[in-house]
Design an enzyme around this catalytic site. Structure first.
Site, PDB file in Angstrom:
ATOM      1  N   ALA A 108       0.715  -1.111   0.012  1.00  0.00           N
ATOM      2  CA  ALA A 108      -0.049   0.007   0.171  1.00  0.00           C
ATOM      3  C   ALA A 108       0.654   1.382  -0.091  1.00  0.00           C
ATOM      4  CB  ALA A 108      -0.938  -0.006   1.151  1.00  0.00           C
ATOM      5  N   CYS A 113      -6.231  -6.284   1.864  1.00  0.00           N
ATOM      6  CA  CYS A 113      -7.832  -6.091   2.437  1.00  0.00           C
ATOM      7  C   CYS A 113      -8.781  -7.181   1.855  1.00  0.00           C
ATOM      8  CB  CYS A 113      -8.134  -4.726   2.159  1.00  0.00           C
ATOM      9  SG  CYS A 113      -7.133  -3.495   2.600  1.00  0.00           S
ATOM     10  N   GLU A 173     -12.049 -13.828  22.640  1.00  0.00           N
ATOM     11  CA  GLU A 173     -11.459 -12.141  22.707  1.00  0.00           C
ATOM     12  C   GLU A 173     -11.232 -11.921  24.143  1.00  0.00           C
ATOM     13  OE1 GLU A 173     -10.693  -9.280  20.871  1.00  0.00           O
ATOM     14  OE2 GLU A 173     -10.170  -8.879  22.893  1.00  0.00           O
ATOM     15  N   GLY A 185      -4.011  -8.663  16.669  1.00  0.00           N
ATOM     16  CA  GLY A 185      -3.355  -7.273  16.525  1.00  0.00           C
ATOM     17  C   GLY A 185      -2.254  -7.529  15.758  1.00  0.00           C
ATOM     18  N   PRO A 218      17.395  12.833   7.484  1.00  0.00           N
ATOM     19  CA  PRO A 218      16.874  13.470   6.512  1.00  0.00           C
ATOM     20  C   PRO A 218      16.656  12.649   5.078  1.00  0.00           C
ATOM     21  CG  PRO A 218      18.834  14.513   7.290  1.00  0.00           C
ATOM     22  CD  PRO A 218      18.638  13.260   8.245  1.00  0.00           C
ATOM     23  N   ASN A 219      17.490  11.649   4.979  1.00  0.00           N
ATOM     24  CA  ASN A 219      17.523  10.833   3.707  1.00  0.00           C
ATOM     25  C   ASN A 219      16.667   9.897   3.899  1.00  0.00           C
ATOM     26  OD1 ASN A 219      19.680  12.380   2.537  1.00  0.00           O
ATOM     27  ND2 ASN A 219      20.867  11.620   4.064  1.00  0.00           N
ATOM     28  N   ILE A 220      15.913   9.462   4.866  1.00  0.00           N
ATOM     29  CA  ILE A 220      14.932   8.226   4.953  1.00  0.00           C
ATOM     30  C   ILE A 220      13.583   8.964   5.293  1.00  0.00           C
ATOM     31  CG2 ILE A 220      14.593   6.173   5.939  1.00  0.00           C
ATOM     32  CD1 ILE A 220      17.580   5.918   6.738  1.00  0.00           C
ATOM     33  N   ALA A 280       9.432   7.517   5.854  1.00  0.00           N
ATOM     34  CA  ALA A 280       8.720   6.183   6.374  1.00  0.00           C
ATOM     35  C   ALA A 280       7.163   6.425   6.457  1.00  0.00           C
ATOM     36  CB  ALA A 280       9.001   5.528   7.644  1.00  0.00           C
ATOM     37  N   VAL A 281       6.515   5.387   5.936  1.00  0.00           N
ATOM     38  CA  VAL A 281       5.049   5.489   5.743  1.00  0.00           C
ATOM     39  C   VAL A 281       4.426   4.114   6.063  1.00  0.00           C
ATOM     40  CG1 VAL A 281       5.392   6.963   3.744  1.00  0.00           C
ATOM     41  CG2 VAL A 281       5.078   4.677   3.311  1.00  0.00           C
TER      42      VAL A 281
HETATM   43  P1  FAD Z   1       1.860  -3.593   3.773  1.00  0.00           P
HETATM   44  O1  FAD Z   1       0.814  -3.302   2.992  1.00  0.00           O
HETATM   45  O2  FAD Z   1       1.766  -4.529   4.781  1.00  0.00           O
HETATM   46  O3  FAD Z   1       3.172  -3.717   2.985  1.00  0.00           O
HETATM   47  C1  FAD Z   1       4.312  -4.258   3.516  1.00  0.00           C
HETATM   48  C2  FAD Z   1       5.308  -5.146   2.628  1.00  0.00           C
HETATM   49  O4  FAD Z   1       6.815  -4.746   2.964  1.00  0.00           O
HETATM   50  C3  FAD Z   1       5.194  -6.255   2.697  1.00  0.00           C
HETATM   51  O5  FAD Z   1       4.584  -6.902   1.524  1.00  0.00           O
HETATM   52  C4  FAD Z   1       6.084  -7.024   3.485  1.00  0.00           C
HETATM   53  O6  FAD Z   1       6.622  -8.061   3.016  1.00  0.00           O
HETATM   54  C5  FAD Z   1       7.196  -6.020   2.964  1.00  0.00           C
HETATM   55  N1  FAD Z   1       8.334  -6.000   3.804  1.00  0.00           N
HETATM   56  C6  FAD Z   1       8.616  -5.693   5.106  1.00  0.00           C
HETATM   57  N2  FAD Z   1       9.971  -5.879   5.453  1.00  0.00           N
HETATM   58  C7  FAD Z   1      10.450  -6.019   4.694  1.00  0.00           C
HETATM   59  C8  FAD Z   1      11.933  -6.219   4.415  1.00  0.00           C
HETATM   60  N3  FAD Z   1      12.625  -5.828   5.312  1.00  0.00           N
HETATM   61  N4  FAD Z   1      12.273  -6.232   2.961  1.00  0.00           N
HETATM   62  C9  FAD Z   1      11.437  -6.314   2.094  1.00  0.00           C
HETATM   63  N5  FAD Z   1      10.232  -6.228   2.220  1.00  0.00           N
HETATM   64  C10 FAD Z   1       9.697  -6.041   3.437  1.00  0.00           C
HETATM   65  N6  FAD Z   1      -7.070  -1.739   5.904  1.00  0.00           N
HETATM   66  C11 FAD Z   1      -8.414  -1.071   5.519  1.00  0.00           C
HETATM   67  O7  FAD Z   1      -8.158   0.048   5.436  1.00  0.00           O
HETATM   68  N7  FAD Z   1      -9.193  -1.836   5.344  1.00  0.00           N
HETATM   69  C12 FAD Z   1      -9.337  -3.083   5.167  1.00  0.00           C
HETATM   70  O8  FAD Z   1     -10.405  -3.712   5.015  1.00  0.00           O
HETATM   71  C13 FAD Z   1      -8.211  -3.783   5.478  1.00  0.00           C
HETATM   72  N8  FAD Z   1      -8.255  -5.192   5.414  1.00  0.00           N
HETATM   73  C14 FAD Z   1      -7.362  -5.727   5.805  1.00  0.00           C
HETATM   74  C15 FAD Z   1      -7.243  -7.258   5.790  1.00  0.00           C
HETATM   75  C16 FAD Z   1      -5.989  -7.905   6.138  1.00  0.00           C
HETATM   76  C17 FAD Z   1      -6.311  -9.417   6.237  1.00  0.00           C
HETATM   77  C18 FAD Z   1      -5.022  -7.401   6.577  1.00  0.00           C
HETATM   78  C19 FAD Z   1      -3.571  -8.070   6.776  1.00  0.00           C
HETATM   79  C20 FAD Z   1      -4.797  -5.775   6.528  1.00  0.00           C
HETATM   80  C21 FAD Z   1      -6.066  -5.140   6.106  1.00  0.00           C
HETATM   81  N9  FAD Z   1      -5.897  -3.755   6.302  1.00  0.00           N
HETATM   82  C22 FAD Z   1      -7.231  -2.945   5.825  1.00  0.00           C
HETATM   83  C23 FAD Z   1      -4.754  -3.099   6.504  1.00  0.00           C
HETATM   84  C24 FAD Z   1      -3.971  -2.524   5.224  1.00  0.00           C
HETATM   85  O9  FAD Z   1      -3.901  -3.740   4.349  1.00  0.00           O
HETATM   86  C25 FAD Z   1      -2.612  -2.005   5.865  1.00  0.00           C
HETATM   87  O10 FAD Z   1      -2.771  -0.915   6.760  1.00  0.00           O
HETATM   88  C26 FAD Z   1      -1.778  -1.519   4.483  1.00  0.00           C
HETATM   89  O11 FAD Z   1      -1.628  -2.576   3.490  1.00  0.00           O
HETATM   90  C27 FAD Z   1      -0.467  -1.075   5.212  1.00  0.00           C
HETATM   91  O12 FAD Z   1       0.489  -0.719   3.992  1.00  0.00           O
HETATM   92  P2  FAD Z   1       1.990  -0.754   4.533  1.00  0.00           P
HETATM   93  O13 FAD Z   1       2.480  -0.390   2.889  1.00  0.00           O
HETATM   94  O14 FAD Z   1       2.257   0.106   5.585  1.00  0.00           O
HETATM   95  O15 FAD Z   1       1.985  -2.180   4.654  1.00  0.00           O
END
Ligand code: FAD
Length: 568
Positions: free
Chosen positions: A27, A59, A197, A262, A294-296, A298-299
């Site tokens: 994402a 999602c 839960e 969680g 400043p070069n990094i 994060a999101v």
């Molecule tokens: P991610 O999308 O998780 O991407 C992170 C990626 O980084 C992963 O592919 C991982 O493999 C990779 N990575 C991590 N560390 C390393 C490394 N050291 N080297 C290389 N690659 C690495 N949000 C909603 O708003 N609505 C929803 O309905 C919803 N449903 C969800 C259902 C599920 C089952 C899940 C798991 C999440 C859901 N979410 C939902 C949450 C949403 O998917 C996340 O908030 C969103 O994807 C976060 O984006 P991100 O880029 O931070 O991380």
């Protein structure tokens, strides 16, 4: 055995080009990459993901398990080839970033297929590694058949497990968003499902009374609920199945177990690199998503973000913020001054036809943040005009600040039209709206869609009545101790079906000729089914010189509060 070697060579990209490396290609990472390319054709962009895919629909994973999405390919929003062809973005999948060397401005990556490591130089680094499912260190959590849901391969494994073993029963540990979505989809696969839960309520983001309709709905749908009971261990049965053992000693047999207790920010790379980590475990960023280096940047799920309502830093693992943060980071990298607004936690979950949605702060969140100058109203209107067939109640709670009426948050539960109302209120919050704005909001209306006074308008009007003292509210929390006369103004047959203990009954229909029976020297708290008739009575009695207050949301709210243990 890996043939891991350290930095035999350093990839540096196109000579003279600024090199942007992105860790995590879903994402936040993918949004950042694509936006950056649209802003700057001159940079080299390389995106790394340790998994086999980038830009997949996390999602959608629960619905793939539930076979509502049957084709795995539908989960792939964009492919490696698409990133290359359309955007000239290089994608390296199955490539894990192992470490960051900030002084050398390089990362070490490891190819998961070959085990080979190499260094990659960067000018700019973006971290979007997401959040990892929490796996408690309890006996049995690593047994086969115990799953977390984060990736496409995770979902594929769950699907195969269900099919190969003709699974009949599942236990979902954790009653938050992902747990509930898994419940829906496992039920859809005809499994008997139980939820364990630890908290006494489902959906911890809601106030406890607002989770009550959800609990009841799941019970009616045959989902077994074990609330207020934590996971102690998971055991293997002699027949190959599993038993989830709760802290209470309850033993829940299952063919598979989903752990959904969680997620926590995936921060080891950032922590090891010495980037600042906040108290909630997320990477600390500024409004442009820049870290303490400043070069990094994060999101996404890995960072701490500013909660615009409580003013506190928080973690919010949701896709919308991750996508928007990715864009903000790209704009910042491209030299623009765009800022991330912060979050207000707008979220929705659907479970077995019920919709649960919320935006802004909850009452417990406000109290935790030390906010005391707020009020709340409850209402239970139909999702469209009552005269048109099929109106379904929406249970809605609106929190607003006193005395200015600024909207602080809303929660809603119902079968229809829930997310629409929360989205309207969310937008109002974003524009610093007040309850007066909600009362005045001009929304769509035809009988099958809404009402001339939409639930959003009604919520605003109720709150406005509270602020201008047309409808002083009684405090539900005081019910146990109040000396006030509790006056239920529903018809006797409604009263007979159930009422607040110690309430007396004098229906609205007889009020105008019988009100003189009421004592003038006592406070009177009025109640009806949902708070509307009692509001009329409050207004009438106030104008006859009585001291009256309305119990917001009436007997419907009372039952929710009582089920949540908040009133006697
Ligand atoms: P991610 O999308 O998780 O991407 C992170 C990626 O980084 C992963 O592919 C991982 O493999 C990779 N990575 C991590 N560390 C390393 C490394 N050291 N080297 C290389 N690659 C690495 N949000 C909603 O708003 N609505 C929803 O309905 C919803 N449903 C969800 C259902 C599920 C089952 C899940 C798991 C999440 C859901 N979410 C939902 C949450 C949403 O998917 C996340 O908030 C969103 O994807 C976060 O984006 P991100 O880029 O931070 O991380």
């Amino acid at each position: 055995m890996s043939n891991q070697t350290h930095s035999p060579s350093v990839s540096s990209g196109t000579p003279g080009s600024r090199r942007v490396l992105i860790i995590g290609g879903v994402a936040g990472g993918a949004s950042c990459a694509a936006r950056l390319r649209r802003l700057d054709e001159s940079v080299d962009i390389v995106m790394f993901d340790r998994g086999p895919y980038v830009s997949f629909a996390n999602c959608g994973l629960p619905y793939y398990v539930g076979n509502i999405i049957s084709d795995e390919l539908s989960l792939l929003v964009a492919s490696r080839e698409m990133f290359h062809e359309r955007f000239n973005i290089e994608v390296q999948t199955e490539t894990e970033v192992m470490s960051i060397d900030r002084s050398a401005r390089s990362i070490t990556v490891r190819n998961a297929r070959t085990g080979a490591s190499r260094a990659e130089r960067y000018d700019v680094l973006v971290l979007s590694p997401g959040a990892a499912p929490i796996r408690p260190s309890l006996p049995g959590v690593d047994l086969p058949g115990v799953f977390a849901v984060r990736t496409i391969p995770d979902s594929r494994r769950i699907r195969s497990w269900i099919a190969d073993r003709s699974a009949k029963a599942a236990v979902v540990v954790g009653g938050g968003f992902i747990g509930l979505e898994m419940v829906e989809n496992l039920v859809h696969r005809d499994l008997a499902v139980a939820i364990l839960e630890k908290l006494p309520q489902l959906m911890p983001s809601l106030d406890p009374e607002m989770a009550v309709p959800l609990t009841q709905h799941l019970g009616e749908k045959g989902v077994h609920l074990y609330l207020g009971d934590g996971l102690a261990r998971i055991e293997k049965r002699a027949d190959g199945g599993l038993v989830v053992v709760a802290e209470s000693g309850a033993r829940l047999p299952a063919d598979l177990v989903i752990l959904a207790i969680g997620v926590r920010p995936e921060n080891p790379l950032a922590r090891d690199a010495g980037l600042q980590i906040g108290p909630r475990g997320g990477i600390v960023v500024d409004a442009q998503m820049r870290t303490s280096d400043p070069n990094i940047w994060a999101v996404g799920d890995a960072v701490e973000v500013h909660d615009v309502l409580t003013g506190q830093e928080t973690v919010l693992p949701l896709a919308g913020p991750a996508n928007r943060e990715g864009r903000v980071a790209a704009e910042s990298i491209a030299g623009r001054t765009t800022k991330f607004r912060g979050v207000q936690a707008t979220a929705v979950v659907g479970v077995l036809d019920l919709t649960v949605a919320s935006t802004g702060a909850s009452e417990k969140g406000l109290r935790r943040a030390g906010v005391t100058n707020f009020q709340k109203v409850y209402l239970h209107p139909g999702h469209h005009a009552g005269y048109y067939p099929g109106a379904r109640p929406i249970h809605l709670k609106l929190l607003f600040s006193v005395p200015d009426g600024r909207i602080l948050g809303a929660q809603a539960v119902g079968l229809e039209g829930v997310e629409k109302r929360i989205d309207v209120i969310a937008t109002a919050i974003q524009f610093d709206g007040t309850v007066y704005d909600l009362a005045e909001a001009e929304l769509c209306y035809a009988p099958q869609f809404g009402a001339a006074k939409d639930p959003v308008n009604l919520a605003g009007m109720l709150a406005r009545n509270v602020l201008n003292e047309d409808m002083p509210l009684a405090d539900w929390q005081e019910l146990a101790h109040t000396k006030a006369l509790l006056l239920d103004v529903r018809e006797p047959q409604e009263f007979a079906r159930g009422h607040i203990p110690n309430a007396i009954n004098l229906p609205l229909s007889q009020m105008r000729h019988r009100y003189v029976e009421l004592p003038q020297d006592r406070d009177i708290w009025t109640c009806c089914g949902v708070g509307q008739r009692s509001y009329y009575v409050t207004r009438f009695l106030a104008q006859q010189g009585y001291r009256t207050r309305n119990l917001s949301g009436g007997y419907t709210t009372y039952k929710m509060l009582k089920s949540a243990g908040l009133v006697p």
